[in-house]
Every structure is written in structure tokens, then in C-alpha cells.
Design a protein around this motif. Structure first.
Motif, short mmCIF file in Angstrom:
data_model
loop_
_atom_site.label_atom_id
_atom_site.label_comp_id
_atom_site.label_asym_id
_atom_site.label_seq_id
_atom_site.Cartn_x
_atom_site.Cartn_y
_atom_site.Cartn_z
N PRO A 141 19.42 34.95 16.65
CA PRO A 141 18.56 36.06 17.14
C PRO A 141 17.59 36.26 16.34
O PRO A 141 17.63 36.53 15.04
CB PRO A 141 19.56 37.43 17.31
CG PRO A 141 20.72 36.65 17.59
CD PRO A 141 20.76 35.30 16.77
N GLY A 142 16.19 36.49 17.00
CA GLY A 142 15.15 36.71 16.22
C GLY A 142 14.24 35.68 16.19
O GLY A 142 13.02 35.87 15.70
N ASP A 143 14.63 34.35 16.25
CA ASP A 143 13.79 33.17 16.21
C ASP A 143 12.90 33.14 17.46
O ASP A 143 13.18 33.58 18.65
CB ASP A 143 14.75 31.75 16.16
CG ASP A 143 15.75 31.95 14.92
OD1 ASP A 143 15.39 32.39 14.20
OD2 ASP A 143 16.84 30.79 14.88
N GLU A 144 11.66 32.83 16.99
CA GLU A 144 10.71 32.38 18.10
C GLU A 144 10.61 31.02 18.59
O GLU A 144 10.50 30.19 17.62
CB GLU A 144 9.19 32.93 17.75
CG GLU A 144 8.27 32.85 18.83
CD GLU A 144 6.96 33.47 18.30
OE1 GLU A 144 5.96 32.82 19.13
OE2 GLU A 144 6.79 34.02 17.45
N VAL A 145 10.88 30.75 19.81
CA VAL A 145 11.09 29.31 20.16
C VAL A 145 10.22 28.77 21.64
O VAL A 145 9.67 29.78 21.94
CB VAL A 145 12.49 28.94 20.57
CG1 VAL A 145 13.40 29.04 19.43
CG2 VAL A 145 12.98 29.81 21.84
N GLY B 157 7.36 24.84 27.90
CA GLY B 157 6.34 25.40 27.25
C GLY B 157 6.31 26.67 27.34
O GLY B 157 5.37 27.38 27.06
N LEU B 158 7.33 27.37 27.59
CA LEU B 158 7.52 28.76 27.52
C LEU B 158 8.00 29.30 26.34
O LEU B 158 8.96 28.78 25.47
CB LEU B 158 8.68 29.41 28.60
CG LEU B 158 8.94 30.73 28.88
CD1 LEU B 158 7.60 31.46 29.43
CD2 LEU B 158 10.11 30.97 29.42
N TYR B 159 7.03 30.26 25.66
CA TYR B 159 7.43 30.91 24.33
C TYR B 159 8.40 32.20 24.49
O TYR B 159 8.13 32.96 25.40
CB TYR B 159 6.02 31.23 23.70
CG TYR B 159 5.34 30.15 23.03
CD1 TYR B 159 5.46 30.07 21.74
CD2 TYR B 159 4.53 29.38 23.96
CE1 TYR B 159 4.49 29.08 21.08
CE2 TYR B 159 3.84 28.53 23.28
CZ TYR B 159 3.50 28.25 21.98
OH TYR B 159 3.10 27.18 21.45
N GLY B 160 9.02 32.17 23.76
CA GLY B 160 10.07 33.20 23.67
C GLY B 160 10.73 33.71 22.67
O GLY B 160 10.88 32.92 21.41
N THR B 161 11.50 34.81 22.24
CA THR B 161 12.17 35.06 21.20
C THR B 161 13.68 35.39 21.46
O THR B 161 13.92 35.80 22.64
CB THR B 161 11.82 36.63 20.73
OG1 THR B 161 10.46 36.68 20.39
CG2 THR B 161 12.64 37.18 19.42
N VAL B 162 14.56 34.53 20.86
CA VAL B 162 15.96 34.57 20.85
C VAL B 162 16.66 35.88 20.77
O VAL B 162 16.37 36.49 19.63
CB VAL B 162 16.57 33.45 20.13
CG1 VAL B 162 18.15 33.59 20.15
CG2 VAL B 162 15.92 32.21 20.30
N THR B 163 17.25 36.46 21.64
CA THR B 163 17.97 37.84 21.79
C THR B 163 19.41 37.65 21.60
O THR B 163 20.12 38.50 21.25
CB THR B 163 17.41 38.75 22.71
OG1 THR B 163 17.84 38.13 23.99
CG2 THR B 163 15.89 39.07 22.85
N ALA C 295 13.76 34.09 12.15
CA ALA C 295 14.09 35.33 11.74
C ALA C 295 14.35 35.18 10.27
O ALA C 295 15.35 34.27 9.86
CB ALA C 295 15.01 35.87 12.55
N GLU C 296 14.17 36.20 9.59
CA GLU C 296 14.55 36.43 8.13
C GLU C 296 15.91 36.28 8.33
O GLU C 296 16.41 37.63 8.84
CB GLU C 296 13.75 37.35 7.31
CG GLU C 296 12.41 37.08 7.22
CD GLU C 296 11.76 38.32 6.65
OE1 GLU C 296 12.54 39.00 5.60
OE2 GLU C 296 10.44 38.45 6.43
N ARG C 297 16.88 35.75 7.38
CA ARG C 297 18.00 35.80 7.25
C ARG C 297 18.42 36.26 5.88
O ARG C 297 18.04 35.78 4.97
CB ARG C 297 18.80 34.35 7.80
CG ARG C 297 18.50 33.99 9.13
CD ARG C 297 19.22 32.56 9.38
NE ARG C 297 19.12 32.49 10.92
CZ ARG C 297 18.16 31.96 11.63
NH1 ARG C 297 16.86 31.78 11.03
NH2 ARG C 297 18.13 31.65 12.81
N VAL C 298 19.47 37.07 6.01
CA VAL C 298 19.80 37.66 4.48
C VAL C 298 21.13 36.52 4.12
O VAL C 298 22.07 36.49 4.75
CB VAL C 298 20.39 38.92 4.80
CG1 VAL C 298 21.12 39.56 3.59
CG2 VAL C 298 19.44 40.02 5.29
N GLU C 299 20.66 36.07 2.94
CA GLU C 299 21.71 34.97 2.20
C GLU C 299 22.99 36.00 1.83
O GLU C 299 24.06 35.21 1.75
CB GLU C 299 21.04 34.27 1.26
CG GLU C 299 19.87 33.36 2.01
CD GLU C 299 20.46 32.36 2.84
OE1 GLU C 299 21.50 31.90 2.75
OE2 GLU C 299 19.61 32.17 3.71
#
Length: 101
Positions: free
Chosen positions: A37-41, A46-52, A83-87
Motif C-alpha cells: 500500500p502506498g506504491d504508485e503503479v 496505462g492506468l496510473y494509480g496508488t495501491v491501497t 511508498a516509504e517503508r519503515v525498516e
């Protein structure tokens, strides 16, 4: 001699066509399994979207505010931004400032 030419032809076909295709397929599978979640793909259409949301074999994309669509994982062509992931698994501890009076 003709047998050697046939073997050479198969060797060239393997290194020029089959091996690079296997590498691209392996990279695509790794990218699709790492979706979060949070990744833009971008989808293959050709559809842009954000993974929820991510399920075993589907991905839920938000394509506009309040509009969510469900896609199969192989329909994701590439990740535009992750998306920024906390390590760290430890919670962040904030130090309280003490004020001397």
C-alpha cells in the motif's frame, strides 16, 4: 558439420532470446510480489494509480480520490514510486524536553 551449425544456432537463440526473456519475467514477478500500500503503479493498460490494498492475487488501486478498482497482480506493468517503508521494527522513542524553571 551441419549438426554443429544446428547446435550453434540453438546456442545463439538461447543466449539472445530465451535467457533475456526469462530474466525479464523473473524481475516482473519480484516487482509484483513486492507491491505494498502506498506504491504508485502503472497497469498494462496505462492506468496510473496508488495501491491501497494487496491480496494474494489481486491489487486494489485508487485511481482518483474515492475511486478504487481491483486488478490482477500480473496487470501491474511497473512501479512509478514506492511508498516509504519503515525498516526498523522498534517503535520510535521521542525524548521529552525538560524545561528548567
Amino acid at each position: 558439420m551441419p549438426l554443429l551449425m544446428i547446435a550453434l544456432l540453438f546456442g545463439v537463440m538461447y543466449f539472445m532470446m530465451i535467457r533475456p526473456q526469462q530474466k525479464r519475467r523473473r524481475e516482473a514477478q519480484q516487482m509484483q510480489s513486492a507491491l505494498a500500500p502506498g506504491d504508485e503503479v502503472v497497469t498494462i493498460g496505462g492506468l496510473y494509480g496508488t495501491v491501497t490494498g494487496v491480496d494474494d492475487d489481486t491489487v486494489l488501486l485508487e485511481v482518483a480520490p474515492g475511486v478504487q478498482t481491483r486488478y490482477a497482480r500480473p496487470a501491474i506493468a511497473r512501479v512509478v514510486s514506492q511508498a516509504e517503508r519503515v525498516e526498523s521494527t522498534e517503535p520510535a522513542v521521542e525524548e521529552a524536553e525538560t524545561v528548567k524553571e
